[in-house]
Design an enzyme around this catalytic site. Sequence first.
Site, PDB file in Angstrom:
ATOM      1  N   CYS A  57       0.851  -0.644  -9.610  1.00 32.00           N
ATOM      2  CA  CYS A  57       0.096   0.597  -9.798  1.00 32.00           C
ATOM      3  C   CYS A  57      -0.707   0.946  -8.539  1.00 32.00           C
ATOM      4  O   CYS A  57      -0.802   0.154  -7.606  1.00 32.00           O
ATOM      5  CB  CYS A  57      -0.845   0.445 -10.980  1.00 32.00           C
ATOM      6  N   ARG A  91      -1.150 -12.643  -3.920  1.00 32.55           N
ATOM      7  CA  ARG A  91      -0.237 -12.247  -2.848  1.00 32.55           C
ATOM      8  C   ARG A  91      -0.286 -13.222  -1.669  1.00 32.55           C
ATOM      9  O   ARG A  91       0.449 -13.112  -0.723  1.00 32.55           O
ATOM     10  CB  ARG A  91      -0.645 -10.848  -2.426  1.00 32.55           C
ATOM     11  N   HIS A 189      -1.916   2.727  -1.409  1.00 33.17           N
ATOM     12  CA  HIS A 189      -1.952   2.510   0.049  1.00 33.17           C
ATOM     13  C   HIS A 189      -2.576   3.730   0.714  1.00 33.17           C
ATOM     14  O   HIS A 189      -3.433   3.614   1.579  1.00 33.17           O
ATOM     15  CB  HIS A 189      -0.537   2.370   0.632  1.00 33.17           C
TER      16      HIS A 189
HETATM   17 FE1  CFM Z   1       4.201  -3.406   3.119  1.00 33.55          FE
HETATM   18 FE2  CFM Z   1       5.899  -4.471   1.801  1.00 33.55          FE
HETATM   19 FE3  CFM Z   1       3.658  -3.537   0.687  1.00 33.55          FE
HETATM   20 FE4  CFM Z   1       3.588  -5.682   2.299  1.00 33.55          FE
HETATM   21 FE5  CFM Z   1       3.640  -7.235   0.130  1.00 33.55          FE
HETATM   22 FE6  CFM Z   1       5.905  -5.985  -0.343  1.00 33.55          FE
HETATM   23 FE7  CFM Z   1       3.705  -5.112  -1.500  1.00 33.55          FE
HETATM   24 MO1  CFM Z   1       4.738  -7.373  -2.219  1.00 33.55          MO
HETATM   25  S1  CFM Z   1       5.209  -5.317   3.568  1.00 33.55           S
HETATM   26  S2  CFM Z   1       2.325  -3.958   2.183  1.00 33.55           S
HETATM   27  S3  CFM Z   1       2.740  -7.647   2.056  1.00 33.55           S
HETATM   28  S4  CFM Z   1       5.317  -2.509   1.488  1.00 33.55           S
HETATM   29  S5  CFM Z   1       5.523  -8.048  -0.201  1.00 33.55           S
HETATM   30  S6  CFM Z   1       7.624  -5.234   0.886  1.00 33.55           S
HETATM   31  S7  CFM Z   1       5.610  -5.266  -2.319  1.00 33.55           S
HETATM   32  S8  CFM Z   1       2.578  -6.883  -1.690  1.00 33.55           S
HETATM   33  S9  CFM Z   1       2.778  -3.198  -1.316  1.00 33.55           S
END
Ligand code: CFM
Length: 542
Positions: A57, A91, A189
């Site tokens: 989410c 994580r 993000h």
């Molecule tokens: Fe970037 Fe990613 Fe992500 Fe990531 Fe992650 Fe991820 Fe994530 Mo899991 S590199 S920041 S450190 S998009 S592995 S593939 S899904 S936490 S939001």
Amino acid sequence: MAVNINEKVLDEILNSYPAKVKRMRKKHILLRDSSLAHQEIEANTRTVPGIMTNRGCAFAGCKGVVLGPLKDMVHIVHGPIGCAYYTWLTRRNKAIPKEPGKNYLTYCVSTDMQESDIVFGGEKKLARMIDEVVEIFKPNAITISATCPVGLIGDDIQAVAKAAQQKHGLNITAYNCEGYKGVSQSAGHHIANNGLMELVVGQGDWEEPPSKYTINILGEYNIGGDSWEVERVLKEIGYHVQAVMTGNGSYEDLKNAHVAELNLVQCHRSINYIADMLEKKYGTPWLKVNFIGIRATCESLRNMALYFGDEDLIQRTEEVIARELAVIEPQLEPYRKICAGKTTFCFVGGSRGHHYQGLYEELGIQTTLAGYEFAHRDDYEGRDVLPYIKPDADSKNIPELHVVPDERRYRLKLSKERAEVLKDIIPLSHYKGMNITMKDGSVIVDDMNHYETEEFIKTLKPDIYSSGIKDKYIPHKMGLPSKQLHNYDYSGPYAGFRGAVNFARDISMSFTTPTWNFIDPPWKSRPLLEGTIEKPGKEGEA
Ligand code: CFM
């Protein structure tokens, strides 16, 4: 290696869906065909309700992913304890305090909302919690992240943060990242990027970089220690890393991140907003890098040296690359023998689905299916597609921050002419996306669900599956090894040179463990379809 799928087989898989769902899902799946000028994929749209998605989410994307790794700040979760607990270090973003005692990541800080807070409001509780946090921890800054109920009952976390900021004279910022905003963690993000850019980056008083070749690393979260390995190599070459956003990152580093001469972008999906805004506000270009895989690491280092264009730096880059390769190549040899000729799936959140393919390939493992949980079309098709992405109701829900050049601090780090020359040879402020790097016939899936996971495994029969905790055990139950590429299954680092060896070792162990002698994948031991044909009964019989 031939990939065992075509449009007909794909259609058969999707035929289990109701017609409308089939139509929707089909737009999220491509069979790679480089003879076509362009292949469009649908992404960053809502998951069909009822489907078992791997997505998270907006709150997870904001608090868990982008803000969470900043170590000298206390991150308050305003909401139920479950939301706080599940975004608390699961994580594996590692951190070492810069100042003694200033690593608060080991604490799970939440207002622990109860029914009475939902009914009567939680603002007072939040204000009390901030007072307590300041008193107990004395952090360098505080963030407050909203969970779903906060938005639903209308607690004004911005007002609480503002009042607390005045009261305590501390940087206290609030993020309206309620879980339901947007269609996935990607929305979070963006919200976190906006907040950090507006309220943290640039708050420091530095006007000049502290040394030559000062850079920031954006979109690197130090999972399993990745950024430590990357920084080790960069320091050996002679770079000064001002701030990592946000793995092992700190408020203190971030507030002076505006002085860097170049921003590296590892994870494009989660941080391209800040990269763009830093360019507009301070004139700092960004370079798309990838420190996963040996070839990708070497290429990224060489591109960085080209950006600065300094002969000494170029030479030192080559020396460090040669030295590192001499150490790791012999270490990789036995693992390459184990891995050669195998295939994998590479389905991760927003950038690793792309980044790990090169590393797999270097071990002799071909990726036959890849995709992202929540990435946008530009992560698949490249940034050239950006002007053609139509905003929808969900994406319009996330505020865009419009930054302008900083009157005092904007300075062109690169002349326009030099930028034009460089853009032809290195990915300067550009990302070409995953699709063009994939082999013909391979499958590209957006927001793959559990049904499709099983069906694609049965069809393509990979030797290993790589993804995350939500789908890890499906392949296990099907007799296949799987590797989490989100948190690395308690291992790592996997980035850079030494990381590649760790990855090769772990993947080889997955193949060689005797566990798989006790369970066969379904296609080895029984037909995929089982049933009996019964004689038709007389009319009227049940
Ligand atoms: Fe970037 Fe990613 Fe992500 Fe990531 Fe992650 Fe991820 Fe994530 Mo899991 S590199 S920041 S450190 S998009 S592995 S593939 S899904 S936490 S939001």
